[in-house]
Design a protein around this motif. Sequence first.
Motif, PDB file in Angstrom:
ATOM      1  N   LEU A  71      52.535  22.956   1.098  1.00 46.22           N
ATOM      2  CA  LEU A  71      51.474  21.916   0.318  1.00 46.22           C
ATOM      3  C   LEU A  71      50.554  22.439  -0.331  1.00 46.22           C
ATOM      4  N   VAL A  72      49.966  23.358  -0.002  1.00 45.03           N
ATOM      5  CA  VAL A  72      48.831  23.652  -0.487  1.00 45.03           C
ATOM      6  C   VAL A  72      49.096  24.648  -1.746  1.00 45.03           C
ATOM      7  N   GLU A 112      66.109  38.315  -9.281  1.00 49.70           N
ATOM      8  CA  GLU A 112      65.856  37.507  -7.915  1.00 49.70           C
ATOM      9  C   GLU A 112      64.679  38.381  -7.096  1.00 49.70           C
ATOM     10  N   PRO A 113      64.784  39.783  -6.979  1.00 53.53           N
ATOM     11  CA  PRO A 113      63.701  40.515  -6.332  1.00 53.53           C
ATOM     12  C   PRO A 113      62.483  40.381  -6.783  1.00 53.53           C
ATOM     13  N   GLN A 114      62.381  40.300  -8.306  1.00 55.60           N
ATOM     14  CA  GLN A 114      61.069  40.233  -9.241  1.00 55.60           C
ATOM     15  C   GLN A 114      60.498  38.887  -8.862  1.00 55.60           C
ATOM     16  N   ALA A 115      61.618  37.729  -8.891  1.00 52.82           N
ATOM     17  CA  ALA A 115      60.827  36.564  -8.656  1.00 52.82           C
ATOM     18  C   ALA A 115      60.541  36.253  -7.324  1.00 52.82           C
ATOM     19  N   THR A 116      61.013  36.841  -6.572  1.00 50.26           N
ATOM     20  CA  THR A 116      60.588  36.934  -5.024  1.00 50.26           C
ATOM     21  C   THR A 116      59.304  37.438  -4.747  1.00 50.26           C
ATOM     22  N   GLN A 117      59.267  38.696  -5.388  1.00 48.35           N
ATOM     23  CA  GLN A 117      57.885  39.355  -5.290  1.00 48.35           C
ATOM     24  C   GLN A 117      56.768  38.633  -5.769  1.00 48.35           C
ATOM     25  N   LEU A 118      56.984  37.791  -7.184  1.00 44.55           N
ATOM     26  CA  LEU A 118      55.943  37.171  -7.670  1.00 44.55           C
ATOM     27  C   LEU A 118      55.489  35.855  -6.931  1.00 44.55           C
ATOM     28  N   LEU A 119      56.450  35.545  -6.145  1.00 41.27           N
ATOM     29  CA  LEU A 119      56.031  34.394  -5.313  1.00 41.27           C
ATOM     30  C   LEU A 119      55.193  34.939  -4.241  1.00 41.27           C
ATOM     31  N   HIS A 120      55.579  35.946  -3.646  1.00 41.36           N
ATOM     32  CA  HIS A 120      54.677  36.504  -2.734  1.00 41.36           C
ATOM     33  C   HIS A 120      53.335  36.709  -3.136  1.00 41.36           C
ATOM     34  N   GLN A 121      53.167  37.182  -4.390  1.00 46.42           N
ATOM     35  CA  GLN A 121      52.016  37.654  -4.972  1.00 46.42           C
ATOM     36  C   GLN A 121      51.155  36.218  -4.978  1.00 46.42           C
ATOM     37  N   ASP A 122      51.776  35.227  -5.526  1.00 45.92           N
ATOM     38  CA  ASP A 122      51.316  34.132  -5.955  1.00 45.92           C
ATOM     39  C   ASP A 122      50.734  33.189  -4.475  1.00 45.92           C
ATOM     40  N   LEU A 166      43.317  20.878  -1.680  1.00 43.99           N
ATOM     41  CA  LEU A 166      43.207  20.779  -0.395  1.00 43.99           C
ATOM     42  C   LEU A 166      41.858  20.541   0.188  1.00 43.99           C
ATOM     43  N   TYR A 167      40.531  21.146  -0.621  1.00 50.99           N
ATOM     44  CA  TYR A 167      39.505  20.921  -0.513  1.00 50.99           C
ATOM     45  C   TYR A 167      38.641  19.661  -0.344  1.00 50.99           C
ATOM     46  N   GLN A 168      39.126  18.649  -1.082  1.00 51.22           N
ATOM     47  CA  GLN A 168      38.672  17.236  -0.869  1.00 51.22           C
ATOM     48  C   GLN A 168      39.729  16.326  -0.306  1.00 51.22           C
ATOM     49  N   SER A 169      40.562  16.913   0.309  1.00 56.02           N
ATOM     50  CA  SER A 169      41.673  16.208   0.881  1.00 56.02           C
ATOM     51  C   SER A 169      41.178  15.420   2.247  1.00 56.02           C
ATOM     52  N   THR A 170      41.843  14.756   2.651  1.00 54.07           N
ATOM     53  CA  THR A 170      41.794  13.830   4.001  1.00 54.07           C
ATOM     54  C   THR A 170      42.738  14.822   4.945  1.00 54.07           C
ATOM     55  N   ILE A 171      43.567  15.490   4.484  1.00 55.00           N
ATOM     56  CA  ILE A 171      44.224  16.489   5.521  1.00 55.00           C
ATOM     57  C   ILE A 171      43.360  17.656   5.974  1.00 55.00           C
ATOM     58  N   ARG A 172      42.593  18.184   5.114  1.00 54.80           N
ATOM     59  CA  ARG A 172      41.708  19.244   5.392  1.00 54.80           C
ATOM     60  C   ARG A 172      40.859  18.653   6.626  1.00 54.80           C
ATOM     61  N   LYS A 173      40.321  17.186   6.435  1.00 51.12           N
ATOM     62  CA  LYS A 173      39.302  16.711   7.188  1.00 51.12           C
ATOM     63  C   LYS A 173      40.039  16.446   8.644  1.00 51.12           C
ATOM     64  N   TYR A 174      41.291  15.973   8.698  1.00 50.37           N
ATOM     65  CA  TYR A 174      42.071  15.872   9.958  1.00 50.37           C
ATOM     66  C   TYR A 174      42.284  17.024  10.568  1.00 50.37           C
ATOM     67  N   THR A 218      49.229  34.881  -1.820  1.00 51.94           N
ATOM     68  CA  THR A 218      48.089  35.502  -1.526  1.00 51.94           C
ATOM     69  C   THR A 218      47.062  34.297  -1.836  1.00 51.94           C
ATOM     70  N   ALA A 219      47.040  33.998  -2.877  1.00 54.22           N
ATOM     71  CA  ALA A 219      45.705  32.947  -3.284  1.00 54.22           C
ATOM     72  C   ALA A 219      45.954  31.815  -2.039  1.00 54.22           C
ATOM     73  N   THR A 220      47.068  31.299  -1.895  1.00 52.68           N
ATOM     74  CA  THR A 220      47.226  30.033  -0.994  1.00 52.68           C
ATOM     75  C   THR A 220      46.687  30.431   0.555  1.00 52.68           C
ATOM     76  N   TYR A 221      47.176  31.583   0.960  1.00 50.13           N
ATOM     77  CA  TYR A 221      46.935  32.014   2.129  1.00 50.13           C
ATOM     78  C   TYR A 221      45.158  31.936   2.147  1.00 50.13           C
ATOM     79  N   ASP A 222      44.645  32.645   0.996  1.00 49.44           N
ATOM     80  CA  ASP A 222      42.994  32.704   0.878  1.00 49.44           C
ATOM     81  C   ASP A 222      42.349  31.458   1.174  1.00 49.44           C
ATOM     82  N   THR A 223      43.099  30.420   0.382  1.00 47.89           N
ATOM     83  CA  THR A 223      42.532  29.040   0.397  1.00 47.89           C
ATOM     84  C   THR A 223      42.702  28.292   1.767  1.00 47.89           C
ATOM     85  N   ILE A 224      43.733  28.746   2.471  1.00 44.59           N
ATOM     86  CA  ILE A 224      43.743  28.212   3.845  1.00 44.59           C
ATOM     87  C   ILE A 224      42.786  28.813   4.802  1.00 44.59           C
TER      88      ILE A 224
END
Length: 180
Positions: free
Chosen positions: A106-107, A65-75, A124-132, A77-83
């Motif tokens: 969502l992202v 479980e700790p490894q799976a949670t750590q991997l989620l946190h690593q993943d 996200l880039y081409q989404s209407t969500i981003r535009k709103y 990072t790319a979502t935060y960067d996208t946002i």
Amino acid sequence: MKMSAKGIEFLKKLEGRVIVNGKHVIYDDATGRPVAENTPLPAGATIGYGHLIKRGENFRNGLNEPQATQLLHQDLTATYDTIVKQIDYDVLVLMQQHEYDALVTLVFNIGPGSAAPSNAHRGLYQSTIRKYLNNPKYNSITYPTLESAWKAFRNRGVLDARRDAEWRLYHNADYSGIRP
């Protein structure tokens, strides 16, 4: 800004996991079934909380479980960067934690997308969500509200419950997740 602890737990519930003998194991994202040992990994081979296995990664021994949670946190990072790259700073600083948690969820699922017209996974880039989000006065005939744009990412009905749960989180600070 980062996801709250409640947001992480919310995302974990939505992503799900496959546990065998107390360990997270590789599973086929399309079916949710564990991948048998000594068999080739299918496209969409996943482990932990939505981590798509990349070429060269070896998770055959599973994750605790700790490894799976750590991997989620690593993943995440790319979502935060996208946002940060796609949502205006002025919007992000005014966003409440529950709204941000919902947006990250969502992202994480739909991906960043790109400007390329040939990109089949527009994310996200081409989404209407981003535009709103970036322009509250934005007007779309296809998706007349942010809610309708959000719920449009349903993948032929497969993600209805997830989009509804995300929207309840975004709109009402409801961290309860998917309702039966």
